[in-house]
Design an enzyme around this catalytic site. Structure first.
Site, PDB file in Angstrom:
ATOM      1  N   GLU A  53      48.225  18.232  14.732  1.00 48.82           N
ATOM      2  CA  GLU A  53      48.741  18.075  13.301  1.00 48.82           C
ATOM      3  C   GLU A  53      48.603  16.466  12.692  1.00 48.82           C
ATOM      4  O   GLU A  53      48.252  16.587  11.635  1.00 48.82           O
ATOM      5  CB  GLU A  53      49.942  18.676  13.049  1.00 48.82           C
ATOM      6  CG  GLU A  53      50.167  20.202  13.160  1.00 48.82           C
ATOM      7  CD  GLU A  53      50.437  20.552  14.596  1.00 48.82           C
ATOM      8  OE1 GLU A  53      50.531  19.817  15.296  1.00 48.82           O
ATOM      9  OE2 GLU A  53      50.988  21.828  14.803  1.00 48.82           O
ATOM     10  N   PHE A  93      63.585  30.930  16.004  1.00 50.39           N
ATOM     11  CA  PHE A  93      62.615  30.167  16.764  1.00 50.39           C
ATOM     12  C   PHE A  93      61.570  29.299  15.773  1.00 50.39           C
ATOM     13  O   PHE A  93      61.197  29.864  14.698  1.00 50.39           O
ATOM     14  CB  PHE A  93      61.606  31.239  17.506  1.00 50.39           C
ATOM     15  CG  PHE A  93      60.618  30.623  18.137  1.00 50.39           C
ATOM     16  CD1 PHE A  93      60.728  29.836  19.212  1.00 50.39           C
ATOM     17  CD2 PHE A  93      59.411  30.989  17.664  1.00 50.39           C
ATOM     18  CE1 PHE A  93      59.862  29.352  19.990  1.00 50.39           C
ATOM     19  CE2 PHE A  93      58.264  30.399  18.402  1.00 50.39           C
ATOM     20  CZ  PHE A  93      58.408  29.488  19.369  1.00 50.39           C
ATOM     21  N   GLN A  94      61.418  28.131  16.206  1.00 50.06           N
ATOM     22  CA  GLN A  94      60.347  27.129  15.626  1.00 50.06           C
ATOM     23  C   GLN A  94      60.998  26.822  13.930  1.00 50.06           C
ATOM     24  O   GLN A  94      60.247  26.678  12.903  1.00 50.06           O
ATOM     25  CB  GLN A  94      59.083  27.558  15.502  1.00 50.06           C
ATOM     26  CG  GLN A  94      58.611  27.551  16.860  1.00 50.06           C
ATOM     27  CD  GLN A  94      57.078  27.538  16.897  1.00 50.06           C
ATOM     28  OE1 GLN A  94      56.469  28.262  15.994  1.00 50.06           O
ATOM     29  NE2 GLN A  94      56.584  26.989  17.861  1.00 50.06           N
ATOM     30  N   LYS A 153      57.379  32.456   6.009  1.00 49.70           N
ATOM     31  CA  LYS A 153      56.246  33.283   6.277  1.00 49.70           C
ATOM     32  C   LYS A 153      56.455  34.650   5.424  1.00 49.70           C
ATOM     33  O   LYS A 153      55.368  35.204   4.876  1.00 49.70           O
ATOM     34  CB  LYS A 153      56.675  33.950   7.602  1.00 49.70           C
ATOM     35  CG  LYS A 153      55.390  34.634   8.239  1.00 49.70           C
ATOM     36  CD  LYS A 153      55.318  34.767   9.633  1.00 49.70           C
ATOM     37  CE  LYS A 153      54.122  35.723  10.181  1.00 49.70           C
ATOM     38  NZ  LYS A 153      53.980  35.523  11.584  1.00 49.70           N
ATOM     39  N   MET A 176      48.598  -7.336  19.418  1.00 47.45           N
ATOM     40  CA  MET A 176      48.978  -7.969  18.446  1.00 47.45           C
ATOM     41  C   MET A 176      50.646  -8.326  18.983  1.00 47.45           C
ATOM     42  O   MET A 176      51.192  -9.372  18.507  1.00 47.45           O
ATOM     43  CB  MET A 176      49.135  -7.112  17.171  1.00 47.45           C
ATOM     44  CG  MET A 176      49.939  -7.843  15.803  1.00 47.45           C
ATOM     45  SD  MET A 176      48.999  -9.356  15.611  1.00 47.45           S
ATOM     46  CE  MET A 176      47.872  -8.949  14.118  1.00 47.45           C
TER      47      MET A 176
HETATM   48  C1  LIG Z   1      52.911   3.926  16.200  1.00 51.89           C
HETATM   49  C2  LIG Z   1      53.174   2.688  16.532  1.00 51.89           C
HETATM   50  N1  LIG Z   1      53.678   2.291  17.400  1.00 51.89           N
HETATM   51  C3  LIG Z   1      54.117   0.762  17.708  1.00 51.89           C
HETATM   52  C4  LIG Z   1      53.478  -0.127  16.888  1.00 51.89           C
HETATM   53  C5  LIG Z   1      53.664  -1.711  16.885  1.00 51.89           C
HETATM   54  N2  LIG Z   1      52.347  -2.333  17.280  1.00 51.89           N
HETATM   55  C6  LIG Z   1      51.769  -3.018  16.293  1.00 51.89           C
HETATM   56  S1  LIG Z   1      50.291  -3.692  16.824  1.00 51.89           S
HETATM   57  C7  LIG Z   1      50.496  -2.993  18.274  1.00 51.89           C
HETATM   58  C8  LIG Z   1      49.392  -2.963  19.516  1.00 51.89           C
HETATM   59  C9  LIG Z   1      48.344  -2.281  19.147  1.00 51.89           C
HETATM   60  O1  LIG Z   1      47.313  -2.300  20.384  1.00 51.89           O
HETATM   61  P1  LIG Z   1      45.928  -2.029  20.147  1.00 51.89           P
HETATM   62  O2  LIG Z   1      45.596  -0.742  19.335  1.00 51.89           O
HETATM   63  O3  LIG Z   1      45.169  -2.173  21.426  1.00 51.89           O
HETATM   64  O4  LIG Z   1      45.349  -3.090  19.155  1.00 51.89           O
HETATM   65  P2  LIG Z   1      45.146  -4.782  19.552  1.00 51.89           P
HETATM   66  O5  LIG Z   1      46.545  -5.618  18.742  1.00 51.89           O
HETATM   67  O6  LIG Z   1      45.161  -5.007  20.773  1.00 51.89           O
HETATM   68  O7  LIG Z   1      43.987  -5.050  18.878  1.00 51.89           O
HETATM   69  C10 LIG Z   1      51.770  -2.383  18.456  1.00 51.89           C
HETATM   70  C11 LIG Z   1      52.060  -1.840  19.844  1.00 51.89           C
HETATM   71  C12 LIG Z   1      52.787   0.389  15.679  1.00 51.89           C
HETATM   72  N3  LIG Z   1      52.136  -0.584  14.990  1.00 51.89           N
HETATM   73  N4  LIG Z   1      52.586   1.873  15.819  1.00 51.89           N
END
Ligand SMILES: Cc1ncc(C[n+]2csc(CCOP(=O)(O)OP(=O)(O)O)c2C)c(N)n1
Ligand SMILES: [Mg+2]
Lengths: 184, 581
Positions: free
Chosen positions: B50, B112-113, B162, B480
């Site tokens: 979803e 349920f749900q 529903k 990042m």
């Molecule tokens: C759902 C979610 N969880 C955690 C984060 C924190 N976060 C921001 S950037 C990042 C790293 C993302 O890694 P990747 O997709 O490999 O991108 P890169 O920075 O390596 O290009 C994280 C964990 C986020 N933005 N969103």
């Protein structure tokens, strides 16, 4: 160039002062509208001092009075966020508009000692309050007025021993003589 | 009107609203609606999650400006939407989410749900409804579309028990007038106060160092023509936020590209030194302003925005103008045509100074590297698509490189989760965008971490033959976060290494998609060329990039622009900063 950096400007923000604001709100009285409003305050970290809701004479329209402490910026944001809610019809900060505030309190006072009863009755009369329930050791007092009056009464009876205090929160309406200027 | 099932009323309203695609995944409480969808005259995309459905509807909406529609069942189906709704809410994307709910008489019994879906989604939607009477169903659905697309757009959720989808009712399609009457307190302000617009024009005429700071509101309003006109007639340089990319063509000589945390040196310098900041559909996000009391410290601020609550929220504004960005700009342009800006030496030297900054400090990276640089991949994507593709991104370093090294020309060209920063957004958003714009090349620039967060929906793209391209900038890191650990936590790489990962080529193939890989700079173009030649299936490209490349320049969180970290090899930052005028 270093020197120029030291003489940097800081963005000037207008001065603000924290004070008590009374906000009057009219909303469509749908299911969930109250939780939208309380959720907004909780989610954005605004502190409500009191919030009251009630029906108006118009069907499906409720009147909410909110008392908050905040500076102009916070209060302006609160008002804008309230206006943003789809079910909000009108929002006004009536703090600086002549208005009437009333609150109701029910106060249970320990009166096991008979000398205390006389003193409590004297205060009840002075404050034009009412004893609405009596038990061997308790008077239950009903008092209405603005917040200051109720606070003063509670402070005076506190030494006798308070069993319970229940307050409704503030209701506020704009004085009728001002109606043409302020609609809420 | 004949008597109709609630579920058929839902389909009728979708037809009335000219919906051509819905995204979703069925379950018990919404089965009746799915039964009605069986014969519906529009596309019904079955997703594998979803959340992916919600991001697809979001990508569809961002690519077109139309309302995206997503459906899910009660309980877990609906709660799976929450991140997607919050993503759309933060970026003002028009969505309608329709969720099944347990039958009316079960509500409140922990059936349920069952989940309190309107309660859960209240803070992450523009508005939401629980339908309690079939008499209200059609009107509420039409209200939902109306609220989603008008004013400051946003997601609206309609929760339908529903039994209401099963009941039969003799209904009449509500008109727009009925909708407006049902929403007496909802009156978005479009026109803009003319006295305020005159004040703004006056400030523009008086300014010596003006700059336009443009955000996602200008994309939503599709105000590119007006922005270009205003910038050119008053010779005002334009910087855009991450969300404002494409609002102003980035190959225009007055374009300063992005500002803020990963803004260009010249954009940040221009903002920092400006004496008039004209904010257009932007909201002074902390990722833009950094330390707020040193943000454009000398500038007066004009702020044009459809949402009054965005104005003076984080920063005090001198001239607020509430209205539709496009309409307000049109009026502002008229006002400046009536009495034009007088060109003088101060303004001439402002433009010259900015041009100098642009030449001295362009975005840069090591072009001679023997390892694939992620920036290089983005540049080559730009070249091969001639700057015409729709690009989506996940969240992280790759998102920033996608923003910085692809030059966006038109609104709705760059699609990413700016406000919430939702990893897992990029790929499903690309699928939604490609379904909406089959005429356009759509490429998701993904991180190896982000892409895995909605990997299951490759199956959806394969099933419906959606030929999206995915370019993974694979650094085997949550890059990042790693960058912040390197810079601010003494290189203690805690929980960021992703070197245990699937073989993305085989993974693509196992889904029935095409997988390609480049491990050397010399292979990048070849892989891209091959990918572009495939048009009947999704293509997943795995680029093994330099693992520890950093996104620069960077203004550390909460810091002043003065503390911008430049690319190694560039001059020290603070020394080059000075105030003009
Ligand atoms: C759902 C979610 N969880 C955690 C984060 C924190 N976060 C921001 S950037 C990042 C790293 C993302 O890694 P990747 O997709 O490999 O991108 P890169 O920075 O390596 O290009 C994280 C964990 C986020 N933005 N969103
Ligand atoms: Mg990564």
């Amino acid at each position: 160039m270093r020197e120029e950096i030291k003489s940097l400007k800081i963005r000037q923000m207008p001065e603000t002062t924290v004070r008590r604001h009374v906000i009057a709100v009219r909303v469509q009285h749908n299911v969930g509208v109250l939780s939208r409003i309380t959720g907004l305050f909780a989610g954005r970290g605004y502190n409500i001092e009191s919030l009251t809701v009630g029906q108006t004479h118009e069907p499906n329209i409720a009147r909410i009075t909110i008392v908050v402490n905040g500076d102009e910026r916070v209060v302006e944001q609160i008002i804008k966020q309230l206006r943003k809610l789809i079910e909000t019809l009108k929002v006004r900060d009536i703090t600086d508009v002549p208005h009437i505030e009333r609150e109701l309190a029910l106060i249970k006072i320990h009166t096991a000692d008979s000398s205390v009863r006389d003193e409590v009755m004297r205060l009840v009369n002075i404050f034009r309050a009412k004893v609405i329930d009596v038990s061997p050791d308790t008077y239950t007092v009903e008092i209405t007025g603005d917040q200051d009056k109720i606070n003063a009464f509670i402070d005076l009876v506190r030494p006798f021993g308070l069993k319970d205090v229940s307050r409704t929160g503030v209701l506020a309406v704009v004085r009728e003589s001002q109606k043409d200027k302020v609609e809420i | 009107m004949p008597k109709k099932r609630g579920a058929d009323i839902v389909v009728d309203v979708l037809i009335e609203e000219k919906v051509d695609t819905v995204f979703g995944l069925p379950g018990g409480a919404i089965m009746e609606v799915y039964d009605a969808l069986f014969n519906a005259p529009f596309k019904n995309i079955l997703t594998r999650h979803e959340l992916a459905a919600c991001h697809m509807a979001d990508g569809y909406a961002r690519a077109t400006g139309k309302v995206g529609v997503v459906m899910a069942t009660s309980g877990p189906g609906a709660t799976n939407l929450v991140t997607g709704l919050a993503t759309a809410h933060m970026d003002s994307v028009p969505l309608v989410a329709i969720t099944g709910q347990v039958p009316t008489h079960y509500i409140g019994t922990d059936a349920f749900q069952e989940a309190d879906v309107t309660g859960i989604t209240r803070p992450v939607t523009k508005h939401n409804f629980l339908v309690t009477d079939i008499k209200d169903l059609a009107l509420i659905l039409r209200e939902a579309f109306y609220i989603a697309r008008t004013g400051r757009p946003g997601p609206v959720l309609v929760d339908i028990p529903k039994d209401i989808t099963q009941q039969v009712y003799d209904y009449k399609m509500p008109t727009l007038k009925d909708v407006e009457e049902a929403l007496p307190g909802y009156k978005p302000h479009y026109e803009g106060n003319i006295a305020q617009i005159k004040k703004a024009a006056k400030l523009i005429r008086q300014a010596k160092r003006p700059i336009l700071y443009v955000g996602g509101g200008a994309v939503a309003a599709e105000a590119q023509e007006e922005l270009v006109k205003l910038a050119e007639m008053a010779k005002i340089p334009v910087t855009t936020t991450l969300m404002g990319k494409g609002a102003f063509p980035e190959d225009h000589p007055l374009a300063l590209h992005m500002l803020g945390m990963h803004g260009t040196y010249y954009a940040n310098m221009a903002v920092y030194n400006s004496d008039l900041l004209i904010a257009v559909g932007s909201r002074f996000d902390d990722r833009v302003t950094g330390k707020i009391d040193e943000f454009a410290p000398e500038a007066k601020i004009i702020h044009i925005d459809i949402d009054p609550a965005s104005i003076s929220k984080t920063i005090h504004v001198d001239v607020p103008i509430v209205g539709d960005v496009k309409k307000v700009l049109q009026k502002l342009i008229k006002e400046l045509e009536r009495k034009p800006v007088e060109w003088d030496e101060a303004r001439e030297s402002w433009i010259k100074l900015i041009e100098k900054w642009k030449i001295e400090h362009p975005l840069t990276y090591d072009r001679k590297s023997k390892i694939i640089k992620p920036e290089y991949v983005v540049e080559e994507i730009y070249n091969i698509t001639k700057g015409e593709a729709i690009i989506t991104a996940g969240v992280g370093q790759h998102q920033m490189w996608a923003a910085m090294f692809y030059k966006y020309k038109f609104p709705r060209q760059f699609i990413n989760s700016g406000g919430l920063g939702t990893m897992g957004f990029g790929f499903p958003a690309a699928v939604g965008a490609k379904i909406a714009r089959p005429d356009k090349e759509v490429i998701a620039i993904e991180g190896d971490g982000s892409f895995l967060m909605n990997i299951q929906d490759i199956a959806t793209a394969v099933q419906y033959r959606v030929p999206v391209k995915v370019a993974i900038l694979n650094n085997e890191f949550l890059g990042m976060v790693r960058q912040w650990q390197e810079l601010f936590y003494d290189s203690r790489y805690s929980s960021v290494c992703l070197s245990t990962q699937p073989d993305f080529v085989k993974l693509a193939e196992s889904f029935g998609a095409v997988g390609l890989r480049a491990t050397k700079p010399s292979e990048v173009k070849k892989v891209l060329k091959e990918a572009m030649s495939i048009n009947d299936r999704p293509v997943i490209m795995d680029f093994a990039v330099d693992r520890e490349e950093n996104v620069l320049p960077m203004v550390p969180a909460g810091k002043s622009y003065r503390e911008m970290i430049l690319h190694p090899g560039e001059k020290g930052e603070a020394e080059t900063m000075y105030l003009v005028g």
